[in-house]
Design an enzyme around this catalytic site. Structure first.
Site: not given
Ligand SMILES: *[C@@H]1O[C@H](CO)[C@@H](O)[C@H](O)[C@H]1NC(C)=O
Ligand SMILES: *[C@@H]1O[C@H](CO)[C@@H](O)[C@H](O)[C@H]1NC(C)=O
Ligand SMILES: *[C@@H]1O[C@H](CO)[C@@H](O)[C@H](O)[C@H]1NC(C)=O
Length: 328
Positions: A34, A286, A289
């Site tokens: 991610s 978040d 990240h």
């Protein structure tokens, strides 16, 4: 779940670059999770099971709509991100392609399942991403590149590989929350980060650097660049105000409260989470990240030095912005 979480963060992001005659890099092939995904997990997901990155506030700062990236903006790891493999029409891959999928692991899904480690996000691994790459190579002769597969070696024909180390994961709100303790000695007195988790990152990076030295000796014609993600990020945990991170360096911008504004049962993108007014005043987006602002600091450190060994060369102007977004 704890084990799987750590593996997600430890996932390698490998980027392979090829040089033009002027010496700048003209195409980028990216693998990872991610931290580098530009929309592949979103494109893989059925419409009734979309990932959080399909919803605002993801993407709010730069795109003003969610794109599948796990940040408020586009900057990730200092490398210009090219189009997601799964969203590509196959014609524009000459500037590169991004195979990264959020939640992807370095080890194969089946290997981890056999050991009782379940990854709820995706069954895509680094091996799957390499298979996709080989499928493209078979189809497109304009992609004359070679990549090295960490531990195992796959030679497909090219020049430069960038391998980032791990971030100081003991500073991430997700782990600060999960491993919260009343023992003050577990925390670094300057940064407030969890020492034992940062030691894991340091140990991992040490092993990675040793392995890269070994591969460099075996393949003197391939430039292998180590990107020191740990120390480039540690700067803003040590001196947050110098980088404009004035609202609490260990707090997430988007979350549902708690000391670190992170709650695993109501993560960013899930009701009732809310997003902060000014993401650029925080490093964590978040909880897992970074914000676009933090990625920019990381990018500058990596591209302009001194956090890459050997020093990173320039990326050609033709790929220095995201295709399709350069006019914004
Ligand atoms: C991953 O899941 C998809 C959809 O269920 C399936 O088609 C694919 O074969 C799986 N891949 C692996 C490597 O397990
Ligand atoms: C490395 O590059 C040199 C000079 O271009 C060439 O002669 C040699 O064959 C290359 N070695 C490998 C292993 O590709
Ligand atoms: C986390 O969020 C859930 C769901 O909103 C809530 O029930 C719980 O109390 C929260 N936990 C903490 C520690 O705030």
């Amino acid at each position: 779940m704890g084990v799987a979480d750590v593996i997600v963060v430890l996932m390698l992001i490998i980027s392979s670059l090829s040089k033009s005659a002027s010496g700048c890099y003209e195409s980028i092939i990216s693998f990872g999770d991610s931290l580098a995904d530009t929309g592949n997990l979103l494109l893989l997901s059925p419409s009734d099971k979309l990932p959080r990155s399909a919803r605002l506030p993801y993407g709010e700062t730069f795109f003003h709509h969610p794109t599948g990236r796990y940040s408020d903006g586009p900057d990730s790891l200092g490398l210009p991100l090219v189009q997601p493999y799964l969203g590509g029409d196959g014609r524009s891959f000459s500037k590169g392609v991004n195979f990264a999928v959020a939640g992807a692991t370095a080890l194969d899904y089946e290997y981890l399942e056999k050991r009782g480690i379940h990854n709820p996000l995706t069954n895509v691994s680094l091996g799957t991403q390499l298979d996709w790459f080989k499928q493209i190579l078979a189809k497109h002769s304009d992609l004359q590149l070679s990549i090295l597969y960490y531990q195992e070696l796959i030679k497909l024909g090219a020049e430069t590989m960038v391998v980032p180390g791990n971030f100081p994961i003991g500073c991430l709100p997700v782990y600060l929350t999960q491993y919260m303790t009343s023992n003050g000695k577990d925390y670094n007195s300057k940064t407030g980060c969890l020492n034992w988790l940062n030691k894991i990152s340091e140990y991992y990076n040490e092993l990675l650097r040793k392995e890269l030295s070994r591969i460099r000796e075996l393949h003197p014609n391939v430039t292998i660049i180590y990107a020191d993600s740990y120390n480039v990020a540690l700067r803003f945990y040590l001196y947050p105000n110098e980088f404009g991170f004035s609202k609490g360096i260990l707090r997430a911008c988007c979350g549902t409260g708690g000391i670190y504004n992170y709650n695993a049962s109501a993560e960013c993108g899930i009701v009732p989470s809310t997003s902060c007014d000014d993401p650029s005043s925080l490093a964590s987006w978040d909880g897992m990240h970074f914000t676009e602002a933090a990625y920019r600091v990381i990018a500058q450190g990596l591209l302009e030095g001194p956090y890459t060994t050997p020093q990173f060369r320039t990326v050609c102007p033709s790929i220095s912005r995201h295709p399709g977004f350069s006019s914004i």
